[in-house]
Design an enzyme around this catalytic site. Structure first.
Site, PDB file in Angstrom:
ATOM      1  N   CYS A  97       0.849  -1.203   0.000  1.00  0.00           N
ATOM      2  CA  CYS A  97       0.000   0.000   0.000  1.00  0.00           C
ATOM      3  C   CYS A  97       0.881   1.249   0.000  1.00  0.00           C
ATOM      4  O   CYS A  97       1.993   1.247   0.515  1.00  0.00           O
ATOM      5  CB  CYS A  97      -0.902  -0.009   1.236  1.00  0.00           C
ATOM      6  SG  CYS A  97      -2.046   1.397   1.282  1.00  0.00           S
ATOM      7  N   ASP A 101       0.391   3.799   1.717  1.00  0.00           N
ATOM      8  CA  ASP A 101       0.351   4.372   3.065  1.00  0.00           C
ATOM      9  C   ASP A 101       1.766   4.662   3.572  1.00  0.00           C
ATOM     10  O   ASP A 101       2.632   3.781   3.535  1.00  0.00           O
ATOM     11  CB  ASP A 101      -0.364   3.376   4.004  1.00  0.00           C
ATOM     12  CG  ASP A 101      -0.694   3.990   5.353  1.00  0.00           C
ATOM     13  OD1 ASP A 101       0.232   4.488   6.027  1.00  0.00           O
ATOM     14  OD2 ASP A 101      -1.869   3.969   5.730  1.00  0.00           O
ATOM     15  N   HIS A 152      -1.970  -3.955   5.045  1.00  0.00           N
ATOM     16  CA  HIS A 152      -1.699  -3.529   6.435  1.00  0.00           C
ATOM     17  C   HIS A 152      -3.008  -3.220   7.138  1.00  0.00           C
ATOM     18  O   HIS A 152      -3.953  -2.727   6.519  1.00  0.00           O
ATOM     19  CB  HIS A 152      -0.764  -2.309   6.460  1.00  0.00           C
ATOM     20  CG  HIS A 152      -1.378  -1.061   5.898  1.00  0.00           C
ATOM     21  ND1 HIS A 152      -1.846  -0.040   6.684  1.00  0.00           N
ATOM     22  CD2 HIS A 152      -1.645  -0.692   4.615  1.00  0.00           C
ATOM     23  CE1 HIS A 152      -2.350   0.913   5.900  1.00  0.00           C
ATOM     24  NE2 HIS A 152      -2.242   0.547   4.652  1.00  0.00           N
ATOM     25  N   CYS A 162      -5.821   0.139   7.105  1.00  0.00           N
ATOM     26  CA  CYS A 162      -5.627   0.672   5.749  1.00  0.00           C
ATOM     27  C   CYS A 162      -6.805   1.583   5.388  1.00  0.00           C
ATOM     28  O   CYS A 162      -7.962   1.158   5.401  1.00  0.00           O
ATOM     29  CB  CYS A 162      -5.540  -0.498   4.760  1.00  0.00           C
ATOM     30  SG  CYS A 162      -5.319   0.035   3.043  1.00  0.00           S
TER      31      CYS A 162
HETATM   32 CO    CO Z   1      -3.362   1.186   3.061  1.00  0.00          CO
END
Ligand code: CO
Length: 218
Positions: free
Chosen positions: A47, A49, A103, A106
């Protein structure tokens, strides 16, 4: 110290100089070797993130992991970006493993759990809403919302692994050489722990090939 008051943006180039010095102090030919080419052991699809970093959380350095990140680590069937990354990593770099790493907490998965129009994000989040639809029975049976959210993160990883296995380049390479294998991981932002979901890759491949077999003739 004045430097501590600087934002990362302001100190990025100074940090870079320190990083170069640090790498050269342990291996003076570090960048010479990097320039010679790459031979990463695996492809990591994670991701975007900012908390779920790729190399940092597993102790990998430059040259070791081929990385692709997008919102909620999605492998879309018509997403040329992700599919090109898989094609290059598996077909050309011949990575030994493909890891899809989601994760907990998320934001992309959270957004997909809500009935809301998010504009251009709608078609992207639909991939995750589809995961919910496929596993609706299991997810709806989880009363606790946080547990349901965590489980959707895991199921999304599993479904994106299946999407990797659907690609011709993966199937052909595995049938021919026995590599790469596909793994589903989750990073727990709250504890820092990396968790292997232990998906049964060979069984998934077997199931997939009944419908999505693209390896015929190999
Ligand atoms: Co995420």
């Amino acid at each position: 110290m004045a430097e501590q008051n600087k934002s990362l943006y302001e100190s990025a180039f100074d940090n870079n100089k320190k990083w170069i010095a640090e790498k050269k102090s342990t291996n003076k030919d570090f960048f010479k070797h990097l320039a010679e080419g790459q031979n990463p052991e695996f492809l990591y699809i994670g991701c975007s993130d900012s908390r779920a970093t790729a190399e940092d959380l597993m102790g990998a350095g430059p040259g070791q992991v081929f990385v692709h990140r997008n919102i909620a680590n999605v492998v879309g069937g018509a997403d040329l970006n992700t599919l090109s990354v898989i094609e290059y990593a598996v077909g050309h770099l011949q990575v030994k493993h493909v890891v899809v790493c989601g994760h907990y907490y998320c934001g992309g998965v959270k957004a997909a759990m809500q009935a809301q129009d998010l504009g251009i994000l709608n078609p992207w989040l639909r991939y995750i809403r589809d995961v919910y639809r496929i596993h609706r029975k299991e997810l709806d049976a989880i009363a606790d919302e946080e547990q349901r959210y965590r489980r959707l993160v895991e199921l999304n990883v599993e479904e994106q692994c299946i999407n990797v296995i659907k690609t011709a380049v993966l199937q052909k390479s595995f049938i021919k050489k026995g590599t790469p294998t596909v793994h589903g991981w989750v990073f727990d932002v709250r504890t820092g722990e990396l968790i292997d979901l232990k998906i049964d890759f060979e069984q998934k491949l077997k199931n997939i090939r009944e419908i999505y077999d693209l390896g015929a003739g190999v």
